[in-house]
Design an enzyme around this catalytic site. Structure first.
Site, PDB file in Angstrom:
ATOM      1  N   ASP A   5      53.699  31.447  38.337  1.00 37.05           N
ATOM      2  CA  ASP A   5      52.324  31.125  38.722  1.00 37.05           C
ATOM      3  C   ASP A   5      51.710  32.358  39.376  1.00 37.05           C
ATOM      4  O   ASP A   5      52.199  32.824  40.412  1.00 37.05           O
ATOM      5  CB  ASP A   5      52.382  29.955  39.712  1.00 37.05           C
ATOM      6  CG  ASP A   5      51.020  29.551  40.230  1.00 37.05           C
ATOM      7  OD1 ASP A   5      50.018  30.241  39.954  1.00 37.05           O
ATOM      8  OD2 ASP A   5      50.961  28.520  40.919  1.00 37.05           O
ATOM      9  N   ASP A  29      41.998  30.057  36.090  1.00 41.11           N
ATOM     10  CA  ASP A  29      40.794  30.128  36.930  1.00 41.11           C
ATOM     11  C   ASP A  29      40.815  29.008  37.974  1.00 41.11           C
ATOM     12  O   ASP A  29      40.592  29.247  39.175  1.00 41.11           O
ATOM     13  CB  ASP A  29      39.561  29.998  36.021  1.00 41.11           C
ATOM     14  CG  ASP A  29      38.282  30.527  36.645  1.00 41.11           C
ATOM     15  OD1 ASP A  29      38.299  30.884  37.835  1.00 41.11           O
ATOM     16  OD2 ASP A  29      37.269  30.568  35.937  1.00 41.11           O
TER      17      ASP A  29
HETATM   18  P1  ADP Z   1      41.162  31.701  28.912  1.00 37.50           P
HETATM   19  O1  ADP Z   1      39.883  30.914  29.081  1.00 37.50           O
HETATM   20  O2  ADP Z   1      40.947  33.185  29.131  1.00 37.50           O
HETATM   21  O3  ADP Z   1      41.874  31.375  27.656  1.00 37.50           O
HETATM   22  P2  ADP Z   1      43.047  30.062  30.484  1.00 37.50           P
HETATM   23  O4  ADP Z   1      43.096  29.932  31.971  1.00 37.50           O
HETATM   24  O5  ADP Z   1      42.702  28.844  29.709  1.00 37.50           O
HETATM   25  O6  ADP Z   1      42.039  31.286  30.193  1.00 37.50           O
HETATM   26  O7  ADP Z   1      44.432  30.605  29.975  1.00 37.50           O
HETATM   27  C1  ADP Z   1      44.871  31.934  30.109  1.00 37.50           C
HETATM   28  C2  ADP Z   1      46.367  31.947  30.270  1.00 37.50           C
HETATM   29  O8  ADP Z   1      46.689  31.678  31.636  1.00 37.50           O
HETATM   30  C3  ADP Z   1      47.117  30.900  29.454  1.00 37.50           C
HETATM   31  O9  ADP Z   1      48.194  31.552  28.803  1.00 37.50           O
HETATM   32  C4  ADP Z   1      47.622  29.918  30.496  1.00 37.50           C
HETATM   33  O10 ADP Z   1      48.871  29.348  30.114  1.00 37.50           O
HETATM   34  C5  ADP Z   1      47.810  30.819  31.684  1.00 37.50           C
HETATM   35  N1  ADP Z   1      47.857  30.173  33.006  1.00 37.50           N
HETATM   36  C6  ADP Z   1      47.360  28.984  33.384  1.00 37.50           C
HETATM   37  N2  ADP Z   1      47.587  28.763  34.688  1.00 37.50           N
HETATM   38  C7  ADP Z   1      48.254  29.863  35.152  1.00 37.50           C
HETATM   39  C8  ADP Z   1      48.804  30.260  36.417  1.00 37.50           C
HETATM   40  N3  ADP Z   1      48.695  29.469  37.484  1.00 37.50           N
HETATM   41  N4  ADP Z   1      49.450  31.454  36.512  1.00 37.50           N
HETATM   42  C9  ADP Z   1      49.549  32.278  35.435  1.00 37.50           C
HETATM   43  N5  ADP Z   1      49.043  31.970  34.228  1.00 37.50           N
HETATM   44  C10 ADP Z   1      48.413  30.777  34.079  1.00 37.50           C
END
Ligand code: ADP
Length: 165
Positions: A5, A29
């Site tokens: 995370d 986000d």
């Molecule tokens: P985007 O709109 O740019 O696609 P997302 O947040 O939907 O952004 O996803 C981007 C990546 O971040 C995905 O691979 C998702 O699995 C990952 N992700 C989601 N939550 C976390 C977190 N807490 N820490 C790291 N990566 C995360």
């Protein structure tokens, strides 16, 4: 690379996968807003007036261990012929440049655009690794944070291969 995370990363700059309005959302986000303090981070983002696709803007890290959050706006995947690779690469370069501007020693990236924006995971990992390898920067530690097994395996594979292969 690490699997985990990104909100728990002990780095100077945590990168967020934001939207052009910098208005908050789900995925990484949402996790960053929750961990940093949603009210304060929303207020800071509102002052920035949005962000172009391929660009990034800094806010403080508030309650994160990170001093700064770089809000990068990745491209929405439209099939691959709409300049997605260059826009995604630009996100990684802009975040490195911002990290250098504030004298950061370390930065952690999520897999920008690979969630709701639909960028194929392998193609996105190739862009991330190639761009980070090719971009000169003063920042000493660059960490790719994989939230899922597929992305973690891709980063391991690509980072084990010599640059350019
Ligand atoms: P985007 O709109 O740019 O696609 P997302 O947040 O939907 O952004 O996803 C981007 C990546 O971040 C995905 O691979 C998702 O699995 C990952 N992700 C989601 N939550 C976390 C977190 N807490 N820490 C790291 N990566 C995360």
């Amino acid at each position: 690379m690490v699997r985990g995370d990104i909100t728990a990363e002990d780095v100077d700059v945590v990168v967020n996968a934001a939207n052009p309005g910098l208005s908050g959302g789900g995925g990484v986000d949402g996790a960053i807003h929750a961990a940093a303090g949603a009210a304060e981070l929303h207020a800071a983002c509102r002052l920035l007036g949005g962000c172009a696709v391929g660009d990034a803007k800094l806010t403080p890290g508030f309650n994160l261990r990170a001093r700064y959050i770089a809000h990068a706006v990745g491209p929405l995947w439209r099939g691959g012929d709409a300049g997605e690779a260059e826009l995604l690469s630009s996100c990684y370069r802009r975040c490195l440049a911002l990290a250098d501007e504030v004298g950061a020693r370390s930065i952690a990236f999520p897999a920008i655009s690979t969630g709701v924006y639909g960028y194929p995971r392998r193609a996105a990992a190739l862009v991330a690794v190639a761009t980070l390898r090719a971009t000169p920067a003063a920042v000493e530690v660059v960490r790719l944070v994989a939230f899922d097994d597929t992305t973690a395996a891709l980063y391991r594979e690509l980072l084990a291969a010599p640059a350019g292969s």
